[in-house]
Every structure is written in C-alpha cells, then in structure tokens.
Scaffold this active site. Structure first.
Site, short mmCIF file in Angstrom:
data_model
loop_
_atom_site.label_atom_id
_atom_site.label_comp_id
_atom_site.label_asym_id
_atom_site.label_seq_id
_atom_site.Cartn_x
_atom_site.Cartn_y
_atom_site.Cartn_z
N ASP A 143 0.96 -1.29 -0.22
CA ASP A 143 0.16 0.29 -0.03
C ASP A 143 0.88 0.92 0.14
O ASP A 143 0.48 1.96 0.04
CB ASP A 143 -1.35 -0.12 1.21
CG ASP A 143 -1.82 -0.83 1.31
OD1 ASP A 143 -1.54 -2.04 0.31
OD2 ASP A 143 -2.62 -1.25 1.82
N GLY A 144 2.25 1.27 0.89
CA GLY A 144 3.14 2.36 0.52
C GLY A 144 3.54 2.66 -1.07
O GLY A 144 3.43 4.30 -1.11
N THR A 172 -9.10 2.25 6.82
CA THR A 172 -9.00 0.55 7.14
C THR A 172 -7.01 0.82 7.26
O THR A 172 -6.80 -0.44 7.68
CB THR A 172 -9.53 -0.12 6.06
OG1 THR A 172 -8.85 0.49 4.68
CG2 THR A 172 -11.14 -0.44 5.70
N ALA A 173 -6.64 2.26 7.73
CA ALA A 173 -5.72 2.02 7.98
C ALA A 173 -5.80 2.28 10.13
O ALA A 173 -5.94 1.56 10.58
CB ALA A 173 -4.93 2.99 7.00
N TYR A 174 -5.23 3.81 9.79
CA TYR A 174 -4.67 3.81 11.58
C TYR A 174 -5.98 4.24 12.30
O TYR A 174 -5.87 3.80 13.23
CB TYR A 174 -3.76 5.39 11.41
CG TYR A 174 -3.20 5.81 12.52
CD1 TYR A 174 -3.45 4.82 13.66
CD2 TYR A 174 -2.20 6.49 12.81
CE1 TYR A 174 -3.46 5.29 15.10
CE2 TYR A 174 -1.72 6.96 14.04
CZ TYR A 174 -2.54 6.36 15.57
OH TYR A 174 -1.79 6.55 16.14
N ALA A 175 -7.20 4.78 11.51
CA ALA A 175 -8.72 4.83 11.48
C ALA A 175 -8.84 3.51 12.41
O ALA A 175 -9.90 3.88 13.03
CB ALA A 175 -9.50 5.37 10.85
#
Length: 446
Positions: free
Chosen positions: A176-177, A309-312
């Site tokens: 994803d990066g 769907t990441a940090y959150a």
C-alpha cells in the site's frame, strides 16, 4: 397492480451534495466515462414497489413534505453526480508514458520489476519513468536483462522534478505504501494507478502479477473500472502568516496556489498527536468555523474513506467504502469514554488548533510523512480535495473492497458453528424423557 410514481422514478438522477465535484481529468489522457449515468433513470427495476437501480449513489429523497412543505429550489446547489458504479476508464489517446513505482529495499520485487519494464519498453514501446534511486540498486544492475534496457529508462528525483502532465499511467509494484507514494508525487491531477500486490498487506493493491501482460493490455485498451479515492486537502496556517491571504485561498473552490507551500494532499489520513510530550493533547476542533469540541487524549486522526481501514480502524473507527463521500474524525485514546469516532460530510472544512490552555504543542503528520510541530496560535485546515486518486479495479468497486477486507484484514473470520443434524437432539426417541426431567426439576425448584 400499483405503479411507481413518475416523480420517484427519476428522483435519483440529480443530487445536491455540499462537497465539490472531483476532477475527472486524470493526468493528460484520461477522463471518466459518464455515458452510463445518462441512462440511469431508464434502468428501473420491474418490481412495482421498488424503484432503486444498482446505483452506488443513494436515491435522491422525495422533496415534498406533506401538503405544504418542501425543499427550497436552489439551482446553484444542484449538480449532476455520476454513479460510482459506472466510473470507467477512457483514454483521450493511447498512453505513451508510464511511471513504475516499486517497493524499496525488497529483493523479491526486483524480478517482477525487470519483467515489467522490459515488456513495457520492448513490447509496448512506452516511455518508462522510474525514480533515480532505483538505478543505484547494486543487485538490479547485475541483471543482464535490466542492463539491456537501463539506458532507455527516464529518471526523476522526488522533491526536485515536477511530474505534472508528464505521466499518462502509473504502475505500482509492492504494498500500500507504493500507492501512497504515488499520491504524494502528484499533488494535483493524478494519472490512473494500477497496483500489483507484491508487499505485505496489499489492501490497496488488488492485482496479482502472474498474468500482468494480459491485465496491462486490457487496461491500456481502456477496459477497466475505477475507484475514485478521495484525498484530503490540508493547509497549515502559521501564526505569523497573513490571515487574509490564507482565508482567500481556503474559501476558494480551487486548490491552493503554489505560493502556499505548506499545503498537501493526503490519501489516508492526517494525524495530530502529542509527540514526545508526556502530557495529554488538548486540541480544539472546529467544523465550518463552529467550535465542536476539544480533544483530550493522545491525539486525533482525520481520514478519508480509504484511510478508514488504516490507522483509523486500529483506533476504533468503522471501515467505510472508498466511494462514500465522507471525512472520518477519530480520537486516539481519548480521556473520555463517551468520545466515539464520528463521520462528517465530505464537503465540510475542519479546523484543528492547539487549545490556548494546552500544556504542550502538538505534532502533525501527513500519510506518515512531513511530520511538523503545531504551535499555539497555529491551525490546520482540512477538507476534501477535488483531485482524487483514480485507482483501477481488478474486478469492480464492491468485489475489490470486500476481497481486501477478507484477504488483508481477515474480516469476520471465525470457525463456523456446527449445525444440528436434522434436529436429532430434539426429535430422538428419548427426547420426551428429557423434557419430563426438565419439568420435574422446575416443580422441585418451586
């Protein structure tokens, strides 16, 4: 048999969202094909009681309330919104230049990278751009095939070379990066992005590399669905800056000018945290100029649906489909059990500043990069950008998203509950005796 009212049949075509329409010009050779949306009102289901189509947009609400009430007509606020399910790739002319972004410090990506760039140069006669640091890889330069096409590659340096209007198409090899890096490189219109899963998680990379030739050929011919991943426009305002110039830039519909070097577009999230300080963050949050609340805790996450769907999600937020127009506000370890994550409309503007009574400053990072300190008197303004990231779907928006939830996050994975064997436990010959024992037990208890 009753029929669907005519006013309801065509009611779902126009909507009046508050946010700006996203720019549908991705790079210099592609637009969004909106032919499908023009016939949306003709695709009515045959049911007499159900008039919804397979649109991803919600139906526009009936605008008459009772015999006297209704919504005031305002033509300036009515715009045509294309159904996200009909967003298809359309090239102005055949793409000629392609940017290949590969995962760094990963030897497993080198072989696919060489295969891809060799095929693009020799078979498709395309101009391939890569980051200049890629050519410094010692292992890569030992590859005979790569040495044969090395001189045909065009290089750029991040932070020095402007790629605007130079790239027709982007291919990402990694996790994803790589997609986040592509978003960082293009701070205005982004060319369509095709991401191959060669990394760890791969939530945003739906393509497999096994048959890349067939998949790329299909994309280059214009056969693909798109997910427009909205981005957040973040503008830092320092206490020492001219507030009048800043207010004019923020209130305009256009993106910030080049003079506002402290603005950035993010694909996942902007995070405000307490940094190295041992004290709680004390952050004031405003929405469209109105004070909402003060955040006391470890910090605050403002994310896009893609970033949900990441940090959150790790901080307790809900997972929201990328086509939903929204901004998520999620506290990080709030010092209040009632402070839950919220979702606000995509068109609002959030203002974030350090509270005057805060014991410490805060720190801000944008998609995990460009970390900087937010001092007392400074403010950060966040709203939805008009420049999304056009991510190419492997199947379609819905299938790709749920496949990512299952493969990347193992969403709702558990052992299946065993079914009763034709209710044998209740219908067996001795079941009457069991029921009698239960009834007798109840009598004794009384």
């Amino acid at each position: 048999m009753s029929t669907t009212p005519e006013s309801l049949k065509h009611n779902h075509v126009k909507q009046s969202p508050r946010q700006s329409q996203p720019c549908h010009n991705f790079g210099k050779r592609l637009v969004n094909d909106n032919d499908a949306s023009s016939t949306a009102s003709d695709d009515i289901m045959n049911s007499s009681w159900w008039w919804r189509t397979r649109s991803l947009n919600a139906p526009s609400p009936f605008q008459q309330f009772g015999p006297c009430g209704g919504i005031m007509k305002n033509s300036a606020m009515v715009m045509q919104i294309q159904d996200p399910a009909s967003q298809r790739l359309t090239w102005y002319k055949p793409p000629l230049t392609v940017l290949v972004i590969k995962k760094v410090c990963d030897a497993s990506v080198l072989t696919p990278f060489v295969q891809l760039v060799t095929w693009l140069v020799q078979e498709k006669n395309m101009v391939v751009w890569v980051e200049s640091a890629v050519l410094d890889d010692v292992i890569l330069n030992e590859d005979i095939k790569f040495r044969s096409i090395r001189d045909k590659l065009v290089t750029f340096k991040d932070g020095r070379d402007d790629l605007t209007d130079r790239i027709d198409f982007i291919v990402c090899l990694g996790g994803d990066g790589t997609l986040l890096y592509a978003s960082l490189l293009f701070q205005q219109s982004v060319p369509p992005v095709m991401a191959f899963h060669l990394g760890s998680l791969g939530f945003l990379t739906p393509f497999r590399f096994d048959n890349f030739q067939e998949q790329l050929t299909s994309i280059l011919e214009g056969h693909a669905a798109l997910t427009l991943r909205s981005r957040l426009r973040c503008v830092m305002h320092r206490k020492s800056e001219n507030p009048h110039e800043f207010e004019h830039a923020v209130d305009s519909n256009a993106e910030p000018s080049s003079s506002l070097a402290n603005s950035i577009l993010v694909l996942n999230e902007v995070v405000i945290d307490r940094g190295p300080s041992p004290y709680l963050s004390n952050i004031d949050l405003f929405l469209d100029g109105k004070y909402i609340t003060s955040v006391q805790g470890d910090g605050l996450i403002v994310s896009t649906p893609t970033g949900s769907t990441a940090y959150a999600v790790a901080a307790g937020a809900s997972m929201i489909h990328s086509s939903v127009p929204a901004i998520m506000v999620t506290p990080i370890c709030p010092h209040s059990l009632s402070f839950r994550p919220i979702v606000v409309p995509a068109g609002v503007e959030l203002k974030i500043s350090v509270s005057p009574e805060s014991r410490n400053t805060s720190w801000v990072s944008f998609d995990g990069r460009n970390r900087q300190e937010l001092f007392h008197g400074d403010s950060l303004r966040v709203t939805t950008s008009i420049y999304p990231v056009p991510s190419i779907c492997a199947q379609d928006q819905i299938s790709d998203w749920f496949a990512s939830l299952a493969d990347g996050l193992h969403w709702n994975v558990r052992k299946r509950q065993k079914c009763l064997d034709e209710l044998s436990d209740l219908t067996a010959s001795g079941s009457e005796d069991i029921f009698d024992e239960i009834e007798n037990t109840k009598l004794y208890d009384v």
